[in-house]
Design an enzyme around this catalytic site. Structure first.
Site, PDB file in Angstrom:
ATOM      1  CD  GLU A 143      -3.994   6.895  -2.767  1.00  0.00           C
ATOM      2  OE1 GLU A 143      -3.802   7.883  -2.035  1.00  0.00           O
ATOM      3  OE2 GLU A 143      -3.443   6.761  -3.873  1.00  0.00           O
ATOM      4  NE  ARG A 178      -1.895   8.269  -0.263  1.00  0.00           N
ATOM      5  CZ  ARG A 178      -0.645   8.250  -0.733  1.00  0.00           C
ATOM      6  NH1 ARG A 178       0.389   8.373   0.103  1.00  0.00           N
ATOM      7  NH2 ARG A 178      -0.404   8.099  -2.031  1.00  0.00           N
ATOM      8  CB  SER A 219      -1.222  11.088 -11.490  1.00  0.00           C
ATOM      9  OG  SER A 219      -0.175  11.822 -10.906  1.00  0.00           O
ATOM     10  CG  HIS A 299       7.433   6.762 -10.921  1.00  0.00           C
ATOM     11  ND1 HIS A 299       7.797   6.717  -9.596  1.00  0.00           N
ATOM     12  CD2 HIS A 299       6.288   7.495 -10.974  1.00  0.00           C
ATOM     13  CE1 HIS A 299       6.896   7.374  -8.871  1.00  0.00           C
ATOM     14  NE2 HIS A 299       5.978   7.846  -9.672  1.00  0.00           N
ATOM     15  CG  PHE A 306       6.504  15.344  -6.226  1.00  0.00           C
ATOM     16  CD1 PHE A 306       5.493  16.265  -6.454  1.00  0.00           C
ATOM     17  CD2 PHE A 306       6.525  14.679  -5.010  1.00  0.00           C
ATOM     18  CE1 PHE A 306       4.522  16.507  -5.489  1.00  0.00           C
ATOM     19  CE2 PHE A 306       5.567  14.913  -4.039  1.00  0.00           C
ATOM     20  CZ  PHE A 306       4.563  15.833  -4.287  1.00  0.00           C
ATOM     21  CG  HIS A 320      -2.048  10.088  -6.635  1.00  0.00           C
ATOM     22  ND1 HIS A 320      -0.744   9.761  -6.363  1.00  0.00           N
ATOM     23  CD2 HIS A 320      -2.764   9.438  -5.672  1.00  0.00           C
ATOM     24  CE1 HIS A 320      -0.690   8.969  -5.309  1.00  0.00           C
ATOM     25  NE2 HIS A 320      -1.908   8.749  -4.861  1.00  0.00           N
TER      26      HIS A 320
END
Length: 353
Positions: A143, A178, A219, A299, A306, A320
Site C-alpha cells: 500500500e 489499505r 516513510s 511513535h 503529524f 509512506h
C-alpha cells in the site's frame, strides 16, 4: 471519496476493517494507482558500506557503477540515492531501485555485466562492504499513502496514477486496511531469518533467507519546495520526535520485532545532500510494526505531531509505502559488511554439523 484498495483488487472480506462503515477521515490523503496489467513489483536496495572517511571517494565510485548498471537493458523504472551512518559508525550509500516487472529485474540481474561485477573476487578484497536487499511484493501485498497528488516518490512513481481522496487513513489499523490482501489474510510472519551461506562474524559473502510476510516500510519527508515557515516546522517540530523514534528502532528495534531501521538522507550522484529524508524499516511482521506504531511512546509523539500539522502543509511532502512479501520473493546478500548490517543481525546461524 473512494477505497484505498483499487476496484480490481477488491474481494468479499473475511476479515473486517478496523473502523465502522460510516467512518469519515479527518483530512484528505491519497494513494498511488497502477494499471490493471501491473501484477508484481521489485523494490531493491543496493548498498556500499565503508568505515573510514578516506574510503568515501572509492565508495561513491562504486555507487556510481551500480547506478550506471541501471542503464543497461531491463534496468529499473526509477531509482534514488541515499546516505546514512549506522550505529556501528559505518557509512552506507544506497541506490534504491524499483521495477514494474520481476521478469525484467531477473534479466537485468543475470546479465553478464551485472552478474560478473557482483560475483567478482574484487568485491571481497577492495576494502568496501556491499549488500543487496530485494523484495518483490505482488500488487495485493503493498500500500501507499501520500499527502500530495503528483510526482510520487518510490513505488508510487512506478505506478503512475493517483486516487481520489481515500477512506482508509487517520486511524490505527488503516495501514493494514489499505493492503488488498488484508481483506482475507492476517499476513502473519512465517519461520525465522536464517543464514544459508557464509558467516556474518567472519565477513565475506553472506546470504540470509527471509520468511513470509516480512514487512518493509519506506516513510519519507521532502522539503525541497518548502518555504521558510514549513522548513522551520519540519526541523523544529517534526524532525526531533521523528529522529528520536528512528534512533530508538535503530538501536533497540530487535526487542520489538524490527530487524533493521535506517533513517537516510537523499543524495545526488556526487554524494551531496538533498532536501529529503526517509526511513527504511524491515519488520518481522506487519503486526509487529503496528504494535510499535499504536503503543510505543516514540511513535505516538510522531503521530501526534503529524496530526497537529498535516492540515497546514502546502509544500512539505510526507508519504509512506508499506509492503509484505513471500519468502521466495526476497533476497538478502552481504559482502564484507559488519555483522549487524541489515538482516544479518537477527538471522539464525545454523549449528555446525
Amino acid at each position: 471519496m473512494e477505497s484505498a484498495i483499487d476496484t480490481h483488487l477488491r474481494c468479499p472480506r473475511t476479515l473486517s476493517r478496523r473502523v465502522s462503515g460510516d467512518y469519515a477521515p479527518p483530512f484528505p490523503m491519497f494513494v498511488a494507482r497502477g494499471d490493471k496489467a501491473l501484477q508484481q513489483v521489485v523494490m531493491a536496495y543496493f548498498g556500499v558500506q565503508y568505515s573510514e572517511e578516506g574510503k568515501r571517494p572509492q565508495a561513491l565510485a562504486a555507487l556510481g557503477h551500480i547506478v550506471e548498471s541501471f542503464g543497461l537493458a531491463d534496468g529499473p523504472v526509477r531509482h534514488d540515492l541515499t546516505d546514512h551512518v549506522d550505529n556501528q559508525d559505518h557509512h552506507n550509500l544506497m541506490a534504491v531501485a524499483y521495477w514494474a516487472d520481476p521478469a525484467a529485474y531477473c534479466r537485468w540481474l543475470r546479465s553478464d555485466d551485472v552478474r560478473a561485477w557482483w560475483e567478482s573476487q574484487e568485491r571481497l578484497t577492495e576494502g568496501l562492504g556491499y549488500f543487496r536487499e530485494v523484495v518483490a511484493p505482488r500488487v495485493e501485498q503493498f500500500e501507499t499513502l501520500y499527502a500530495f497528488t503528483e510526482d510520487f516518490p518510490g513505488i508510487g512513481g512506478v505506478m503512475g496514477q493517483c486516487s481520489d481522496e481515500i477512506e482508509e487513513h487517520g486511524y490505527w489499523g488503516s495501514m493494514r486496511d489499505r493492503i488488498p490482501l488484508s481483506q482475507t489474510d492476517w499476513l502473519e510472519a512465517g519461520s525465522e531469518l536464517t543464514v544459508v551461506s557464509g558467516d556474518p562474524a567472519k565477513g565475506g559473502r553472506v546470504i540470509v533467507r527471509g520468511h513470509d510476510n516480512i514487512a518493509l516500510i519506506r516513510s519519507g519527508q521532502d522539503w525541497m519546495a518548502a518555504g521558510e515557515d514549513e522548513r522551520a516546522l519540519y526541523f523544529d517540530e517534526i524532525l526531533p520526535s521523528l529522529q528520536d523514534g528512528m534512533d530508538f528502532l535503530r538501536d533497540n528495534g530487535d526487542t520489538l520485532g524490527c530487524y533493521s531501521n535506517r533513517f537516510v538522507r537523499s543524495i545526488d550522484i556526487d554524494g551531496n545532500e538533498l532536501d529529503e529524508s526517509y526511513n527504511i524499516g524491515h519488520w518481522r511482521s506487519l503486526d509487529a510494526l503496528e504494535r510499535w506504531a499504536e503503543s510505543h511512546p516514540t511513535h505516538l509523539r510522531i503521530f501526534v505531531t503529524f496530526f497537529r500539522v498535516v492540515t497546514g502543509l502546502e509544500k512539505l511532502r510526507l508519504y509512506h509505502e508499506v509492503s509484505v512479501a513471500d519468502g521466495k520473493d526476497q533476497m538478502f546478500e552481504y559482502i564484507n559488511c559488519h555483522p549487524r548490517t541489515g538482516m544479518m543481525r537477527d538471522a539464525v546461524v545454523p549449528a555446525a554439523v
